[in-house]
Design an enzyme around this catalytic site. Structure first.
Site, PDB file in Angstrom:
ATOM      1  N   LYS A  89       0.856  -1.208   0.000  1.00  0.00           N
ATOM      2  CA  LYS A  89       0.000   0.000   0.000  1.00  0.00           C
ATOM      3  C   LYS A  89       0.883   1.245   0.000  1.00  0.00           C
ATOM      4  CE  LYS A  89      -1.663   1.623   4.084  1.00  0.00           C
ATOM      5  NZ  LYS A  89      -1.355   3.022   4.395  1.00  0.00           N
ATOM      6  N   ASN A  90       1.910   1.262   0.829  1.00  0.00           N
ATOM      7  CA  ASN A  90       2.690   2.497   1.010  1.00  0.00           C
ATOM      8  C   ASN A  90       3.720   2.741  -0.089  1.00  0.00           C
ATOM      9  OD1 ASN A  90       1.113   2.946   3.203  1.00  0.00           O
ATOM     10  ND2 ASN A  90       2.664   2.429   4.727  1.00  0.00           N
ATOM     11  N   ARG A 136      -8.860  -0.750   4.625  1.00  0.00           N
ATOM     12  CA  ARG A 136      -8.125   0.340   3.947  1.00  0.00           C
ATOM     13  C   ARG A 136      -6.735  -0.120   3.553  1.00  0.00           C
ATOM     14  NH1 ARG A 136      -8.252   6.132   6.678  1.00  0.00           N
ATOM     15  NH2 ARG A 136      -6.697   6.303   5.050  1.00  0.00           N
ATOM     16  N   ARG A 154      -0.337  14.593  12.552  1.00  0.00           N
ATOM     17  CA  ARG A 154       0.142  14.402  11.182  1.00  0.00           C
ATOM     18  C   ARG A 154       0.358  15.745  10.450  1.00  0.00           C
ATOM     19  NH1 ARG A 154      -1.395   9.058   9.830  1.00  0.00           N
ATOM     20  NH2 ARG A 154       0.246   9.077   8.269  1.00  0.00           N
ATOM     21  N   PRO A 155       1.204  16.632  10.979  1.00  0.00           N
ATOM     22  CA  PRO A 155       1.445  17.923  10.300  1.00  0.00           C
ATOM     23  C   PRO A 155       2.125  17.716   8.939  1.00  0.00           C
ATOM     24  CG  PRO A 155       2.996  17.588  12.079  1.00  0.00           C
ATOM     25  CD  PRO A 155       2.034  16.444  12.135  1.00  0.00           C
ATOM     26  N   ILE A 156       2.122  18.769   8.119  1.00  0.00           N
ATOM     27  CA  ILE A 156       2.813  18.702   6.819  1.00  0.00           C
ATOM     28  C   ILE A 156       3.792  19.867   6.676  1.00  0.00           C
ATOM     29  CG2 ILE A 156       0.995  17.400   5.618  1.00  0.00           C
ATOM     30  CD1 ILE A 156       0.072  20.080   4.384  1.00  0.00           C
ATOM     31  N   ASP A 157       4.268  20.390   7.802  1.00  0.00           N
ATOM     32  CA  ASP A 157       5.198  21.539   7.772  1.00  0.00           C
ATOM     33  C   ASP A 157       6.479  21.220   6.987  1.00  0.00           C
ATOM     34  OD1 ASP A 157       5.408  19.765  10.077  1.00  0.00           O
ATOM     35  OD2 ASP A 157       7.140  20.950  10.629  1.00  0.00           O
ATOM     36  N   LEU A 158       6.969  19.988   7.075  1.00  0.00           N
ATOM     37  CA  LEU A 158       8.215  19.653   6.364  1.00  0.00           C
ATOM     38  C   LEU A 158       7.971  19.623   4.848  1.00  0.00           C
ATOM     39  CD1 LEU A 158       9.520  16.824   8.730  1.00  0.00           C
ATOM     40  CD2 LEU A 158      10.214  19.230   8.693  1.00  0.00           C
ATOM     41  N   ARG A 160      -5.340  11.026   4.499  1.00  0.00           N
ATOM     42  CA  ARG A 160      -4.374  12.108   4.668  1.00  0.00           C
ATOM     43  C   ARG A 160      -3.176  11.926   3.764  1.00  0.00           C
ATOM     44  NH1 ARG A 160      -0.091  12.071   6.562  1.00  0.00           N
ATOM     45  NH2 ARG A 160      -0.207  14.181   7.337  1.00  0.00           N
ATOM     46  N   ASP A 217       4.572   1.011  12.175  1.00  0.00           N
ATOM     47  CA  ASP A 217       3.346   0.351  11.700  1.00  0.00           C
ATOM     48  C   ASP A 217       3.196  -1.055  12.261  1.00  0.00           C
ATOM     49  OD1 ASP A 217       3.352   1.846   8.363  1.00  0.00           O
ATOM     50  OD2 ASP A 217       2.868   2.624  10.347  1.00  0.00           O
ATOM     51  N   ILE A 233       7.521   7.554  17.030  1.00  0.00           N
ATOM     52  CA  ILE A 233       7.186   8.224  15.773  1.00  0.00           C
ATOM     53  C   ILE A 233       5.875   9.007  15.847  1.00  0.00           C
ATOM     54  CG2 ILE A 233       6.831   7.909  13.271  1.00  0.00           C
ATOM     55  CD1 ILE A 233       9.645   7.093  14.102  1.00  0.00           C
ATOM     56  N   CYS A 264      -5.277  12.328  12.136  1.00  0.00           N
ATOM     57  CA  CYS A 264      -6.012  11.077  11.966  1.00  0.00           C
ATOM     58  C   CYS A 264      -5.924  10.356  13.309  1.00  0.00           C
ATOM     59  CB  CYS A 264      -5.442  10.281  10.817  1.00  0.00           C
ATOM     60  SG  CYS A 264      -3.886   9.561  11.228  1.00  0.00           S
TER      61      CYS A 264
HETATM   62  C1  EPZ Z   1       4.109   7.106   6.163  1.00  0.00           C
HETATM   63  O1  EPZ Z   1       3.286   8.117   6.729  1.00  0.00           O
HETATM   64  C2  EPZ Z   1       3.243   5.852   6.100  1.00  0.00           C
HETATM   65  N1  EPZ Z   1       2.086   6.109   5.242  1.00  0.00           N
HETATM   66  C3  EPZ Z   1       2.771   5.492   7.505  1.00  0.00           C
HETATM   67  O2  EPZ Z   1       2.015   4.287   7.402  1.00  0.00           O
HETATM   68  C4  EPZ Z   1       4.003   5.248   8.383  1.00  0.00           C
HETATM   69  O3  EPZ Z   1       3.576   4.984   9.699  1.00  0.00           O
HETATM   70  C5  EPZ Z   1       4.890   6.507   8.368  1.00  0.00           C
HETATM   71  O4  EPZ Z   1       5.242   6.837   7.003  1.00  0.00           O
HETATM   72  C6  EPZ Z   1       6.169   6.303   9.153  1.00  0.00           C
HETATM   73  O5  EPZ Z   1       6.877   5.229   8.641  1.00  0.00           O
HETATM   74  C7  EPZ Z   1       2.242   6.042   3.900  1.00  0.00           C
HETATM   75  O6  EPZ Z   1       3.322   5.800   3.391  1.00  0.00           O
HETATM   76  C8  EPZ Z   1       1.006   6.275   3.069  1.00  0.00           C
HETATM   77  P1  EPZ Z   1       6.003  10.587   8.250  1.00  0.00           P
HETATM   78  P2  EPZ Z   1       3.769   9.672   6.741  1.00  0.00           P
HETATM   79  O7  EPZ Z   1       5.854  11.814   7.447  1.00  0.00           O
HETATM   80  O8  EPZ Z   1       4.507   9.940   5.492  1.00  0.00           O
HETATM   81  C9  EPZ Z   1       5.975  13.873  11.630  1.00  0.00           C
HETATM   82  C10 EPZ Z   1       0.170   2.886   7.737  1.00  0.00           C
HETATM   83  O9  EPZ Z   1      -0.315   2.385   8.766  1.00  0.00           O
HETATM   84  N2  EPZ Z   1       5.903  14.846  10.532  1.00  0.00           N
HETATM   85  O10 EPZ Z   1       7.248   9.780   8.128  1.00  0.00           O
HETATM   86  O11 EPZ Z   1       2.614  10.499   7.083  1.00  0.00           O
HETATM   87  C11 EPZ Z   1       4.658  13.094  11.760  1.00  0.00           C
HETATM   88  O12 EPZ Z   1       3.724  13.804  12.535  1.00  0.00           O
HETATM   89  C12 EPZ Z   1       0.618   4.337   7.759  1.00  0.00           C
HETATM   90  O13 EPZ Z   1       0.325   2.287   6.645  1.00  0.00           O
HETATM   91  C13 EPZ Z   1       6.031  16.203  10.824  1.00  0.00           C
HETATM   92  O14 EPZ Z   1       6.191  16.586  11.982  1.00  0.00           O
HETATM   93  O15 EPZ Z   1       4.784   9.620   7.978  1.00  0.00           O
HETATM   94  C14 EPZ Z   1       5.090  11.837  12.446  1.00  0.00           C
HETATM   95  O16 EPZ Z   1       5.192  12.081  13.840  1.00  0.00           O
HETATM   96  C15 EPZ Z   1       0.360   5.020   9.080  1.00  0.00           C
HETATM   97  N3  EPZ Z   1       5.951  17.103   9.820  1.00  0.00           N
HETATM   98  C16 EPZ Z   1       6.492  11.596  11.878  1.00  0.00           C
HETATM   99  O17 EPZ Z   1       6.918  12.840  11.322  1.00  0.00           O
HETATM  100  C17 EPZ Z   1       5.775  16.725   8.513  1.00  0.00           C
HETATM  101  O18 EPZ Z   1       5.726  17.604   7.619  1.00  0.00           O
HETATM  102  C18 EPZ Z   1       6.550  10.539  10.794  1.00  0.00           C
HETATM  103  O19 EPZ Z   1       5.715  10.969   9.775  1.00  0.00           O
HETATM  104  C19 EPZ Z   1       5.643  15.343   8.230  1.00  0.00           C
HETATM  105  C20 EPZ Z   1       5.726  14.418   9.249  1.00  0.00           C
END
Ligand code: EPZ
Length: 420
Positions: free
Chosen positions: A22-23, A396, A121-125, A92, A304, A326, A116
């Site tokens: 999926k990912n 999902r 789940r911020p997107i600041d980065l 998201r 995960d 995480i 969620c």
């Molecule tokens: C991906 O989510 C995966 N989803 C998640 O799988 C997985 O848990 C996660 O990576 C970590 O490995 C998909 O690939 C679709 P991150 P993502 O950005 O990209 C913080 C599942 O169950 N962060 O690596 O959203 C964030 O809040 C899902 O299949 C910021 O602070 O994860 C989190 O604490 C759940 N600012 C950490 O980083 C940002 O701009 C990791 O998030 C982005 C992220």
């Protein structure tokens, strides 16, 4: 609403083929919008998140044809750059579409994906990386409007190795002027799969799988066919299903290197594992042994798999400790396990799990995707019947999980719940 009804206590034994990831599929489906041409994708799992992603592509103007696990996407006639708000809220990770739309059209409108079940789940980065690429971003009324004349390659350092931010910045940079270097990039296998897909289209990306990824801008991308990598989290989930029932399992179409942290933890719990090229087999002990787990970015133990191990360790000998580093809200499933007789205390980022002899079946909730999978693991071992409500969460991210587990001895039925 749909529910699982699980009669626990059967030992699982047999062979299961792992579905596509999926990912890895989600960012690759987003990337298929870059070439303005055809993309043929194989081994794509038939799950709800994929349906949402394909719905977004269709709304943007792509032609999409899905037959079983094969998808044909034609992105030659995209007419909109706006990701619909309701679909952003439903999934998201659709924020990943933004990078591809900006990368090709220098324009995109999307909304904050919203938190969620597992955290804010911020997107600041993502956004600070887009700004560094020269993209103007106006945030108003919950919408994010991105535009620029051209994207200029540059160096971007990620404060945290975010998977989504790494993928989004790769997608936004493929047509940039010059080279983009992402440092402190996420190293997950799904990012390597995205790099392989992009390079097959004619992009020039290197370094995925390490913490420095370089993208040299190109002017054109061509049509492509690609087979998605196996789902490493589904593989781990299936191994844990056999482990908690004292059974044996052989996984086909799995990549051992992708799950070494999971395999080493399963061995610490007393399981015997054997790996061949794309096969992994496991023999579980009669009783699992407790262990300690700390979730980390890849190649550390994957977040995960945290809830799935949490469920599996409820009946291990001794006391296990889990530290989730995480996400800030990924222990909701433990309340449901406690309803089944598990002994778990949560102290901040730490979960302390005192092994009990056996769980007892109960009516429980799937709190999120991986929390729902945890309830399946618990139900397989529990005495009597377990009813899991809200299994839409599980559907999902897992393709035919009930059928796969029933094929090796589980007793899981799906029933229609009340309509609310
Ligand atoms: C991906 O989510 C995966 N989803 C998640 O799988 C997985 O848990 C996660 O990576 C970590 O490995 C998909 O690939 C679709 P991150 P993502 O950005 O990209 C913080 C599942 O169950 N962060 O690596 O959203 C964030 O809040 C899902 O299949 C910021 O602070 O994860 C989190 O604490 C759940 N600012 C950490 O980083 C940002 O701009 C990791 O998030 C982005 C992220």
């Amino acid at each position: 609403m749909l529910n699982y009804i699980i009669q626990g206590g059967n030992k699982l034994e047999g062979e299961v083929k792992v579905s596509g990831s999926k990912n890895a599929s989600l960012p690759i489906i987003a990337a298929s919008m870059l070439n303005g041409n055809q993309s043929k994708l194989y081994n794509v799992p038939t799950i709800h998140d994929i349906q949402i992603a394909l719905k977004i592509l269709k709304i943007l103007g792509c032609k999409v044809k899905k037959t079983n696990n094969k998808i044909l996407i034609d992105s030659s006639n995209i007419t909109s750059y706006e990701i619909p708000y309701p679909l952003m809220r439903q999934m998201r990770s659709s924020v990943i579409m933004a990078g591809a739309i900006i990368g090709r059209f220098k324009n995109a409108i999307f909304s904050y994906p919203g938190g969620c079940d597992i955290g804010t789940r911020p997107i600041d980065l993502h956004l600070s990386g887009f700004r560094k690429l020269g993209i103007n971003i106006i945030e108003e009324g919950g919408f994010i409007r991105c535009s620029c004349d051209k994207i200029i390659g540059t160096e971007i350092h990620l404060d945290f190795p975010s998977v989504g931010a790494t993928e989004n910045l790769m997608l936004a940079s493929v047509y940039a002027e010059g080279e983009t270097v992402i440092t402190n990039a996420a190293m997950e296998p799904e990012i390597v799969d995205l790099q392989n897909f992009l390079n097959k289209m004619g992009a020039i990306v290197e370094g995925a799988g390490t913490n420095i990824i370089k993208i040299k801008g190109v002017n054109k991308l061509k049509e492509v066919s690609y087979t998605i990598m196996p789902d490493r989290i589904e593989a781990g989930t299936l191994l844990c299903s056999a482990a908690i029932t004292g059974g044996t399992i052989e996984l086909k179409n799995a990549i051992p290197d992708h799950i070494s942290p999971i395999l080493s933890k399963l061995e610490e719990c007393g399981c015997k594992t054997e790996v061949k090229k794309d096969k992994i087999s496991l023999i579980a002990p009669r009783k699992l042994i407790s262990t300690e787990i700390k979730t980390l970015p890849y190649p550390g133990f994957p977040t995960d798999m945290q809830s799935i191990f949490g469920a599996m360790l409820t009946t291990a000998k001794g006391t296990s400790v889990i530290i989730e580093t995480i996400f800030e809200n990924r222990y909701k499933y433990t309340n449901e396990l406690i309803r089944m007789g598990a002994k778990i205390t949560i102290e901040g980022k730490m979960a302390i799990i005192k092994g009990v002899k056996r769980l007892s079946g109960a009516e429980v909730l799937a709190t999120d995707l991986r929390g729902g999978a945890a309830m399946v693991i618990a139900g397989l071992q529990a005495k009597g019947k377990t009813k899991i409500n809200n299994i839409e969460y599980i559907l999902r991210g897992y393709e035919n999980l009930d059928k796969k587990l029933n094929s090796i001895g589980a007793n899981i039925k799906i029933e229609e719940g009340d309509k609310n």
